[in-house]
Structure formats: structure tokens, C-alpha cells
Design a protein around this motif. Structure first.
Motif, PDB file in Angstrom:
ATOM      1  N   PRO A  93       0.799  -1.232   0.000  1.00 25.68           N
ATOM      2  CA  PRO A  93       0.000   0.000   0.000  1.00 25.68           C
ATOM      3  C   PRO A  93       0.831   1.280   0.000  1.00 25.68           C
ATOM      4  O   PRO A  93       0.459   2.242  -0.670  1.00 25.68           O
ATOM      5  CB  PRO A  93      -0.832  -0.104   1.280  1.00 25.68           C
ATOM      6  N   GLU A  94       1.948   1.307   0.722  1.00 26.36           N
ATOM      7  CA  GLU A  94       2.762   2.524   0.758  1.00 26.36           C
ATOM      8  C   GLU A  94       3.392   2.803  -0.600  1.00 26.36           C
ATOM      9  O   GLU A  94       3.372   3.940  -1.076  1.00 26.36           O
ATOM     10  CB  GLU A  94       3.843   2.430   1.836  1.00 26.36           C
ATOM     11  N   ARG A  96       2.312   1.764  -3.478  1.00 31.02           N
ATOM     12  CA  ARG A  96       1.213   2.088  -4.378  1.00 31.02           C
ATOM     13  C   ARG A  96       0.755   3.526  -4.183  1.00 31.02           C
ATOM     14  O   ARG A  96       0.567   4.266  -5.154  1.00 31.02           O
ATOM     15  CB  ARG A  96       0.068   1.093  -4.152  1.00 31.02           C
ATOM     16  N   GLU A  97       0.602   3.957  -2.939  1.00 42.18           N
ATOM     17  CA  GLU A  97       0.153   5.330  -2.672  1.00 42.18           C
ATOM     18  C   GLU A  97       1.141   6.352  -3.201  1.00 42.18           C
ATOM     19  O   GLU A  97       0.743   7.362  -3.785  1.00 42.18           O
ATOM     20  CB  GLU A  97      -0.057   5.531  -1.170  1.00 42.18           C
ATOM     21  N   ASP A  98       2.439   6.102  -3.021  1.00 47.39           N
ATOM     22  CA  ASP A  98       3.438   7.040  -3.530  1.00 47.39           C
ATOM     23  C   ASP A  98       3.428   7.095  -5.049  1.00 47.39           C
ATOM     24  O   ASP A  98       3.516   8.174  -5.640  1.00 47.39           O
ATOM     25  CB  ASP A  98       4.837   6.660  -3.027  1.00 47.39           C
ATOM     26  N   ILE A 100       0.886   6.336  -7.020  1.00 53.97           N
ATOM     27  CA  ILE A 100      -0.367   6.974  -7.431  1.00 53.97           C
ATOM     28  C   ILE A 100      -0.241   8.481  -7.313  1.00 53.97           C
ATOM     29  O   ILE A 100      -0.686   9.231  -8.205  1.00 53.97           O
ATOM     30  CB  ILE A 100      -1.558   6.453  -6.594  1.00 53.97           C
ATOM     31  N   ALA A 101       0.364   8.946  -6.236  1.00 52.85           N
ATOM     32  CA  ALA A 101       0.562  10.391  -6.068  1.00 52.85           C
ATOM     33  C   ALA A 101       1.410  10.945  -7.200  1.00 52.85           C
ATOM     34  O   ALA A 101       1.135  12.040  -7.712  1.00 52.85           O
ATOM     35  CB  ALA A 101       1.202  10.680  -4.716  1.00 52.85           C
ATOM     36  N   TYR A 156      -5.576  -2.867  -8.159  1.00 50.68           N
ATOM     37  CA  TYR A 156      -5.342  -2.189  -6.888  1.00 50.68           C
ATOM     38  C   TYR A 156      -5.964  -0.800  -6.762  1.00 50.68           C
ATOM     39  O   TYR A 156      -6.187  -0.340  -5.654  1.00 50.68           O
ATOM     40  CB  TYR A 156      -3.834  -2.073  -6.624  1.00 50.68           C
ATOM     41  N   ILE A 157      -6.232  -0.129  -7.860  1.00 52.64           N
ATOM     42  CA  ILE A 157      -6.753   1.236  -7.782  1.00 52.64           C
ATOM     43  C   ILE A 157      -8.234   1.272  -8.145  1.00 52.64           C
ATOM     44  O   ILE A 157      -9.060   1.708  -7.369  1.00 52.64           O
ATOM     45  CB  ILE A 157      -5.928   2.186  -8.670  1.00 52.64           C
TER      46      ILE A 157
END
Length: 194
Positions: A93-94, A96-98, A100-101, A156-157
Motif C-alpha cells: 500500500p505505501e 502504491r500510494e506514492d 499513485i501520487a 489495486y486502484i
């Protein structure tokens, strides 16, 4: 400031720089200045901008070492290795979040998009294309990365079913043969010169 504090300050500064300036315009010197440390400190911990990017974006691998490890066993089975590595990277998740940002920043600023493009091209696509050494290698690797990114975005998104809830091993069994086929130099790409 302790060692862990210094590392976190540098990673926070790097993450902010990569998000706002993109990969190309972010420099080790600039990250060091923002973190309040000497550039040598950043270089000592990470050694290169690739490694700093991987650490700041919480990637579970360093492209400089991961690509040679992926290709070392040869083309046989590489489709599965690439698929698993991609799914494993974006299942975090970390990470992926970075990422995505970064993609979102890229949608709103061409600088960030260009930076991410350069990172993907130089650190992954070109490096992998050099190692696999098949005809049309860059086109094949670009197709593979586009395909795998599309699958992971939907898994995932977007959380498109049944991809989102499918066990990873089942998904790998479905995806890896297509990736492997694109790596096979005996299979010409439609419209290609091979």
C-alpha cells in the motif's frame, strides 16, 4: 539528530521533491539542501538518484539490481518473474500510494509526468531491454510494462472484479503467458520488423 532522523528527513525531502519537481529535475544536492544535510550524506546512504527514488517511493526493489536479477536466469520463465515482481511491488500500500501520487501529479503537471516517464524508461524499460536482447526489445518491454501497469491499476486502484479479489497465483497464471510470448524472439510482433 540521530541516524534514523536524518534518513527520514532525507526521504521526506526526496518524496516531496519527486512529487513536485518530478524525477528529472530532482537532484541529490537539492534533496540534501531541503533536508538540511550535506549531499555526501545522501550519497552515502543511497548512492544514486535511482536508489533514492526507490527508497523515497517505498519500492521494494532497486531497479539497478532488480533488473539484472530478473533476467539472470534467462528468458525462460521471465514472464512469470516480471508479473510477480510487478504485482508484489504494487500490492504494498505505501509503494502504491506514492506511485499513485506521482501519477496524479503527472496528470496536473507535465514536469512530474515527464520525470516519471524518464524514471520508467531509463531505470526499467531501457535497462530491461538491454538485458533481454531480443529483436524489438524496447517495443516488447514497453508493451509488457503497459500491460502490467494496466492490470495492476485495475486490480489495486480501480478494484475491478474479478481482478481485485483474484488470488495472486491465479492472476500470474493468466497474465504471465502473454508477457512470456512478448519476450519470445521467435514470435514476431504484428506490424513489427522482427
Amino acid at each position: 539528530m540521530g541516524t534514523d532522523d536524518v534518513r527520514e528527513a532525507v526521504l521526506d525531502s526526496a518524496r516531496a521533491a519527486f512529487h513536485t519537481k518530478g524525477y528529472v529535475k530532482t537532484s541529490i544536492r537539492g534533496v540534501a539542501a531541503a533536508a538540511g544535510v550535506a549531499p555526501e550524506v545522501v550519497s552515502r546512504y543511497w548512492g544514486s538518484k535511482d536508489k533514492l527514488f526507490a527508497a523515497a517511493m517505498r519500492l521494494p526493489f532497486d531497479p539497478a539490481t532488480a533488473v539484472p536479477e530478473l533476467v539472470a536466469p534467462g528468458l525462460d520463465g521471465m514472464g512469470e518473474r516480471l508479473t510477480r515482481t510487478t504485482l508484489d511491488t504494487l500490492s504494498n500500500p505505501e509503494s502504491r500510494e506514492d506511485l499513485i501520487a506521482l501519477f496524479r501529479a503527472g496528470a496536473s503537471t507535465t514536469r512530474a509526468a515527464a520525470g516519471l516517464q524518464v524514471f520508467l524508461e531509463e531505470s526499467i524499460v531501457d535497462r530491461l531491454a538491454r538485458y533481454i536482447g531480443v529483436p524489438d526489445a524496447r517495443l516488447r518491454v514497453s508493451l509488457i510494462s503497459s500491460y502490467l501497469i494496466g492490470v495492476t491499476v485495475n486490480r489495486y486502484i480501480v478494484k475491478l472484479e474479478p481482478l481485485a479479489s483474484m488470488p495472486e497465483d491465479d492472476l500470474v497464471r493468466i497474465i504471465a503467458p502473454t508477457v512470456q510470448a512478448w519476450l519470445d524472439p521467435s514470435v514476431p510482433l504484428p506490424g513489427g520488423d522482427s
